[in-house]
Every structure is written in structure tokens, then in C-alpha cells.
Motif scaffolding. Structure first.
Motif, PDB file in Angstrom:
ATOM      1  N   ASN A 168     -84.421   4.006  76.825  1.00 17.15           N
ATOM      2  CA  ASN A 168     -83.202   4.790  76.587  1.00 17.15           C
ATOM      3  C   ASN A 168     -82.035   3.893  76.181  1.00 17.15           C
ATOM      4  O   ASN A 168     -81.263   4.223  75.279  1.00 17.15           O
ATOM      5  CB  ASN A 168     -82.821   5.578  77.842  1.00 17.15           C
ATOM      6  CG  ASN A 168     -83.719   6.780  78.059  1.00 17.15           C
ATOM      7  OD1 ASN A 168     -84.703   6.979  77.355  1.00 17.15           O
ATOM      8  ND2 ASN A 168     -83.394   7.586  79.045  1.00 17.15           N
ATOM      9  N   LYS A 169     -81.917   2.754  76.847  1.00 19.25           N
ATOM     10  CA  LYS A 169     -80.812   1.844  76.546  1.00 19.25           C
ATOM     11  C   LYS A 169     -80.918   1.322  75.113  1.00 19.25           C
ATOM     12  O   LYS A 169     -79.924   1.278  74.381  1.00 19.25           O
ATOM     13  CB  LYS A 169     -80.807   0.678  77.533  1.00 19.25           C
ATOM     14  CG  LYS A 169     -79.651  -0.289  77.333  1.00 19.25           C
ATOM     15  CD  LYS A 169     -79.642  -1.362  78.398  1.00 19.25           C
ATOM     16  CE  LYS A 169     -78.464  -2.311  78.209  1.00 19.25           C
ATOM     17  NZ  LYS A 169     -78.450  -3.379  79.239  1.00 19.25           N
TER      18      LYS A 169
ATOM     19  N   SER B 227     -74.649   6.873  74.110  1.00 13.16           N
ATOM     20  CA  SER B 227     -74.834   6.415  75.485  1.00 13.16           C
ATOM     21  C   SER B 227     -76.236   6.721  75.996  1.00 13.16           C
ATOM     22  O   SER B 227     -76.946   7.579  75.438  1.00 13.16           O
ATOM     23  CB  SER B 227     -73.814   7.097  76.406  1.00 13.16           C
ATOM     24  OG  SER B 227     -74.114   8.478  76.529  1.00 13.16           O
ATOM     25  N   ASP B 228     -76.636   6.007  77.060  1.00 12.88           N
ATOM     26  CA  ASP B 228     -77.927   6.280  77.703  1.00 12.88           C
ATOM     27  C   ASP B 228     -78.011   7.741  78.136  1.00 12.88           C
ATOM     28  O   ASP B 228     -79.054   8.382  78.009  1.00 12.88           O
ATOM     29  CB  ASP B 228     -78.115   5.392  78.947  1.00 12.88           C
ATOM     30  CG  ASP B 228     -78.187   3.918  78.610  1.00 12.88           C
ATOM     31  OD1 ASP B 228     -77.969   3.572  77.439  1.00 12.88           O
ATOM     32  OD2 ASP B 228     -78.464   3.121  79.518  1.00 12.88           O
ATOM     33  N   ARG B 229     -76.890   8.268  78.663  1.00 11.69           N
ATOM     34  CA  ARG B 229     -76.865   9.642  79.145  1.00 11.69           C
ATOM     35  C   ARG B 229     -77.104  10.629  77.993  1.00 11.69           C
ATOM     36  O   ARG B 229     -77.807  11.632  78.149  1.00 11.69           O
ATOM     37  CB  ARG B 229     -75.530   9.936  79.836  1.00 11.69           C
ATOM     38  CG  ARG B 229     -75.460  11.325  80.468  1.00 11.69           C
ATOM     39  CD  ARG B 229     -74.097  11.538  81.099  1.00 11.69           C
ATOM     40  NE  ARG B 229     -73.871  10.622  82.197  1.00 11.69           N
ATOM     41  CZ  ARG B 229     -74.278  10.838  83.448  1.00 11.69           C
ATOM     42  NH1 ARG B 229     -74.929  11.965  83.739  1.00 11.69           N
ATOM     43  NH2 ARG B 229     -74.016   9.975  84.405  1.00 11.69           N
ATOM     44  N   THR B 230     -76.537  10.314  76.831  1.00 13.99           N
ATOM     45  CA  THR B 230     -76.742  11.180  75.669  1.00 13.99           C
ATOM     46  C   THR B 230     -78.197  11.135  75.214  1.00 13.99           C
ATOM     47  O   THR B 230     -78.778  12.170  74.855  1.00 13.99           O
ATOM     48  CB  THR B 230     -75.810  10.761  74.515  1.00 13.99           C
ATOM     49  OG1 THR B 230     -74.455  10.841  74.958  1.00 13.99           O
ATOM     50  CG2 THR B 230     -75.985  11.667  73.314  1.00 13.99           C
TER      51      THR B 230
ATOM     52  N   GLN C 180     -80.736  10.586  77.128  1.00 14.16           N
ATOM     53  CA  GLN C 180     -81.468  11.366  78.130  1.00 14.16           C
ATOM     54  C   GLN C 180     -81.333  12.864  77.854  1.00 14.16           C
ATOM     55  O   GLN C 180     -82.295  13.629  77.989  1.00 14.16           O
ATOM     56  CB  GLN C 180     -80.943  11.026  79.524  1.00 14.16           C
ATOM     57  CG  GLN C 180     -81.753  11.640  80.660  1.00 14.16           C
ATOM     58  CD  GLN C 180     -81.258  11.161  82.022  1.00 14.16           C
ATOM     59  OE1 GLN C 180     -80.312  10.392  82.117  1.00 14.16           O
ATOM     60  NE2 GLN C 180     -81.909  11.614  83.067  1.00 14.16           N
ATOM     61  N   GLY C 181     -80.143  13.289  77.448  1.00 15.71           N
ATOM     62  CA  GLY C 181     -79.936  14.698  77.121  1.00 15.71           C
ATOM     63  C   GLY C 181     -80.765  15.137  75.921  1.00 15.71           C
ATOM     64  O   GLY C 181     -81.347  16.224  75.924  1.00 15.71           O
TER      65      GLY C 181
ATOM     66  N   ARG D 222     -84.329  15.529  76.984  1.00 14.91           N
ATOM     67  CA  ARG D 222     -84.534  16.762  77.744  1.00 14.91           C
ATOM     68  C   ARG D 222     -84.734  17.946  76.807  1.00 14.91           C
ATOM     69  O   ARG D 222     -85.623  18.774  77.011  1.00 14.91           O
ATOM     70  CB  ARG D 222     -83.351  17.005  78.682  1.00 14.91           C
ATOM     71  CG  ARG D 222     -83.571  18.157  79.675  1.00 14.91           C
ATOM     72  CD  ARG D 222     -82.379  18.337  80.590  1.00 14.91           C
ATOM     73  NE  ARG D 222     -82.046  17.117  81.288  1.00 14.91           N
ATOM     74  CZ  ARG D 222     -80.933  16.409  81.108  1.00 14.91           C
ATOM     75  NH1 ARG D 222     -80.029  16.809  80.220  1.00 14.91           N
ATOM     76  NH2 ARG D 222     -80.701  15.320  81.793  1.00 14.91           N
TER      77      ARG D 222
END
Length: 225
Positions: A171-172, A181-184, A186-187, A190
Motif C-alpha cells: 500500500n505504501k 495516501s496509504d489510507r486512500t 486502502q479505500g 476496499r
């Protein structure tokens, strides 16, 4: 080789001789086996207690199978790499393991170097699939999904994330490559899982291949989980 092992492993197998052999060659490669379990219940307890980088799990164990251990670890949200190391290569075992959220599936007949590489790959956020497993995995995915000609289309960004995932990027690394971002990331993953009806990164990549969206790697490199 670094003096300090960089990867901390918990090893779960109900055969002491097998655990001893695996521990020896992992230790020789600079991978620390910090605890051993002889059944699934003990494995869960040790994983919660030690929070290792990777848990190496046999499938057939007393109390809880390796697959059930994986389910429970994922349900707790523990950020631990899960590698199944087993003698069983039946399609239902492979699919059940993937659906439980494991990051790798390697046979005990694999060479020592292949097992070591698998532990390292899982630690890096990649998948580790035994070369003999991939054809079975594709058959199992095809059998479990009625692969349709049309699914909810992936966006251009989702395709970029999926292609990077198939290349083995974490992800990074995907975030750095795409400037998000990593969070994006991940989204996006999903949403990709939802659209492809996949339970893991590996299953998403294989399903996308079945749909003609991706070409699976032909070498020993495998999609991450």
C-alpha cells in the motif's frame, strides 16, 4: 546478513519435529522464531501476546485449524502476515485460506529457500503462493465465482491500484507511485474487493485475470495479499 533478525515469526504446527526443522532453517536465514504453538488455540494466544511480524500456520491442528486461526486473527484486526505452510493442496483448502485472509499458501514440499522467501514476502505485504498452487487457485476461483462477462466497472484509479497490486507493491509503495495516501489506497482496494466480490488481494487479482482485466505474472512472482 544482519546480526539482528529483521522478522519475528510464530510457528504453529502440531508436529514438534516439523517445527524444529522449519525453525532451524528460518533461524539460519536470520528470521527469528520467537514462539511455537502445537495447536490453534495456543497459536492465537501467542499471536495476541507477542504480535509477531508473521505467523506460519499448518492447516490441520488440534482445537483450531490454521484457517480458523487466520479467521480469528483477521477478525481481531491484528496487522500480522499470515502464511499457511501445509501438505494439503486441495482446492477447498486453498479457497478457505484465502477467504480467511491469509497472505500466502506454500506446500511443505517446497524447497527451504522457497519457504524463506515466502516468509519474507508476507512480511513485506506481498503474497506468497507455491507455484503448484496457482493453477488450482484459478480453478477454485472460477468454481466459487460465477465469473460474469460484466461487473461494476473499475475506475481508472482503481485499475491503477489493481495493476500495482498485481505487481507485488505494498500500500505504501502504491501510494508513493500514485501520489496518494496509504489510507486512500486502502479505500480503493476496499471498493475493488466489493466490485470483484473478492475477500483478499490475491483473490481480487486472480478474479480480475479471469475477467480479462489483468494478466497474471508468469514467473514465481505472485500477487500480494
Amino acid at each position: 546478513m544482519d546480526a539482528t533478525p529483521s522478522i519475528r515469526v510464530i510457528l504453529a504446527d502440531d508436529h514438534q519435529v516439523v517445527r524444529h526443522g522449519i525453525k532451524q532453517f528460518l533461524s539460519a536465514a536470520g528470521i527469528a522464531v520467537i514462539a511455537e504453538a502445537e495447536n490453534g488455540e495456543q497459536a492465537i494466544h501467542l499471536i495476541e501476546q507477542h504480535r509477531p511480524d508473521v505467523a506460519v500456520l499448518d492447516i490441520q491442528m488440534p482445537v483450531y485449524s490454521g484457517i480458523e486461526v487466520a479467521r480469528r486473527v483477521r477478525a481481531k484486526g491484528l496487522p500480522i502476515g499470515l502464511l499457511i505452510l501445509t501438505a494439503y493442496d486441495d482446492d477447498p483448502f486453498i479457497m478457505a485460506a484465502l477467504e480467511a485472509g491469509v497472505n500466502g499458501f506454500v506446500l511443505k514440499t517446497a524447497d527451504m529457500e522457497e519457504i524463506i522467501d515466502a516468509v519474507r514476502a508476507v512480511h513485506e505485504g506481498k503474497s506468497a503462493l507455491d507455484p503448484e498452487i496457482l493453477p488450482k487457485l484459478m480453478r477454485a476461483v472460477a468454481a466459487s465465482h460465477e465469473v460474469k462477462k460484466t461487473v461494476e466497472p473499475l475506475t481508472e484509479r482503481e485499475m491503477e491500484v489493481l495493476q500495482a497490486t498485481a505487481r507485488g507493491l505494498t500500500n505504501k509503495a502504491i501510494g508513493l507511485m500514485l501520489g496518494i495516501s496509504d489510507r486512500t489506497v486502502q479505500g480503493h482496494l476496499r471498493r475493488i474487493f466489493e466490485k470483484l466480490n473478492a475477500a483478499s488481494r490475491t483473490e481480487a487479482v486472480v478474479t480480475a485475470s479471469q475477467l480479462g482485466l489483468l494478466n497474471l505474472p508468469t514467473s514465481h512472482e505472485t500477487p500480494p495479499d
